[in-house]
Design an enzyme around this catalytic site. Structure first.
Site, mmCIF file in Angstrom:
data_model
loop_
_atom_site.group_PDB
_atom_site.id
_atom_site.type_symbol
_atom_site.label_atom_id
_atom_site.label_comp_id
_atom_site.label_asym_id
_atom_site.label_seq_id
_atom_site.Cartn_x
_atom_site.Cartn_y
_atom_site.Cartn_z
ATOM 1 N N ARG A 106 -4.492 0.476 -1.653
ATOM 2 C CA ARG A 106 -3.955 -0.795 -1.551
ATOM 3 C C ARG A 106 -3.451 -1.158 -3.324
ATOM 4 O O ARG A 106 -4.316 -0.879 -4.267
ATOM 5 C CB ARG A 106 -5.079 -1.877 -1.357
ATOM 6 N N HIS A 163 4.576 0.260 1.254
ATOM 7 C CA HIS A 163 5.162 -0.272 2.571
ATOM 8 C C HIS A 163 4.173 -1.467 2.754
ATOM 9 O O HIS A 163 3.163 -1.214 2.185
ATOM 10 C CB HIS A 163 5.185 0.724 3.375
ATOM 11 N N GLN A 176 0.760 -1.142 0.214
ATOM 12 C CA GLN A 176 0.158 0.024 -0.049
ATOM 13 C C GLN A 176 0.836 1.330 0.192
ATOM 14 O O GLN A 176 2.021 1.191 0.061
ATOM 15 C CB GLN A 176 -0.835 0.078 1.210
ATOM 16 N N HIS A 188 0.305 5.891 0.946
ATOM 17 C CA HIS A 188 -0.504 6.775 1.410
ATOM 18 C C HIS A 188 -0.327 8.160 0.607
ATOM 19 O O HIS A 188 1.047 8.354 0.283
ATOM 20 C CB HIS A 188 -0.361 7.194 2.677
#
Length: 330
Positions: free
Chosen positions: A195, A175, A98, A100
């Site tokens: 994801r 990560h 995934q 962010h």
């Protein structure tokens, strides 16, 4: 009168969760698939409530409205949302690969804050690994091609971890937390996750979890060098970024501390036990406990044999809408 505030943890069921929080801390869990404990949170879908003392049962958002700068701090109270989220994660299976987004992308595309976070490794099984960025030289074209071939792991940088290590996870860094690892996670108040790959697994209903590859490819920083790991080296500041600071303190007998009026502190016990004393009142500090120390707390005393993390916000959080439109969980 404000005092050190302990909250009732909020358990979150995850496909990769288990019973580690019960086994490690003796907590009662509602199911045997608990992956996250939200220790201190102020969100529409999960809001912390005070566990003890005169304010028992009061919601964190309510306290922010009532006490303002006395609770949040002079530089934080000008925002319209609580800026941090504190969790403990128990990975009994590997999380999805995934990434962010940063604040700018999240504001435009999700109406939410971005997500910068940091992991403190509480415990790790021998040989346990995390995915921590991409292998050197991997381009976006390489990444897409490997994903299409079902060979994404060839692009991923894996790191064996040990208890006590610290791993910053900035926006844009690919990560995943690996199987057999428990971490304290301090982050921006956002649960926005894209994801990329979920190991072809399905839930109890036989359904795969959604992927967000298109958005992920827009926010992955190819060529980004992972900024860790590092270890606590004595007492003091460990990490400081735009959004928050993280410090470490070891207490062997007694330590006198003074809370900054600029911003509150989130305290977590990562080893040992002790007490925090404030104005003649003692508050128990057990392994795994977290407290919010109000900005107006002033002087307090730590007593015992323990290791502590101290997280503090560095900037207020301004959200355009009261409800945050986040995506998914790990």
């Amino acid at each position: 009168m404000l005092y050190p505030l302990r909250f009732q943890p909020i358990c979150q069921e995850r496909i990769w969760g288990g019973t580690g929080l019960r086994d490690e801390f003796g907590r009662q869990l509602p199911t045997d698939k608990i992956g996250e404990s939200w220790e201190i949170t102020c969100r529409a879908e999960a809001e912390s409530r005070v566990a003890s003392g005169p304010l028992k049962g009061r919601a964190l958002g309510e306290l922010c409205n009532i006490f303002g700068a006395a609770l949040l701090g002079e530089k934080i109270a000008v925002g319209n949302s609580f800026p941090l989220l504190l969790k403990i994660l128990d990975a009994q299976d590997i999380l999805s690969v995934q990434v962010h987004p940063d604040d700018q992308f999240a504001a435009v595309h999700e109406g939410a804050a971005g997500k910068s976070e940091v992991w403190y490794i509480l415990k790790a099984q021998p040989g346990a690994k995390i995915i921590y960025g991409l292998r050197p030289g991997i381009t976006q074209q390489d990444f897409i091609a490997a994903l299409k071939r079902g060979q994404l792991t060839a692009c991923l940088h894996q790191v064996a971890v040990k208890a006590g290590e610290i791993y910053p996870i900035p926006p844009g860094l690919v990560h995943a937390l690996g199987k057999g690892i428990m971490v304290v996670e301090l982050q921006q108040n956002s649960d926005l996750t894209y994801r990329v790959f979920d190991w072809n697994r399905v839930d109890q209903h036989g359904k795969a979890r959604p992927l967000h590859v298109e958005k992920a490819l827009q926010v992955i920083e190819f060529g980004l060098v992972p900024p860790g790991p590092f270890h606590p080296d004595g007492n003091g500041l460990l990490l400081e970024n735009e959004h928050f600071s993280l410090a470490y303190h070891r207490v062997t007998t007694e330590k006198i501390m003074t809370q900054s009026p600029a911003a509150f502190t989130l305290l977590t016990v990562v080893a040992g036990t002790g007490e925090i004393w404030h104005q003649g009142q003692g508050y128990s500090l057990q392994y795994g406990d977290s407290y919010l120390l109000p900005a107006s707390l002033g002087q307090y005393v730590l007593r015992g044999e323990m290791e502590l993390l101290f997280g503090s916000p560095n900037k207020p959080l301004h959200l355009a809408k009261a409800g945050q439109r986040d995506a998914v969980f790990g």
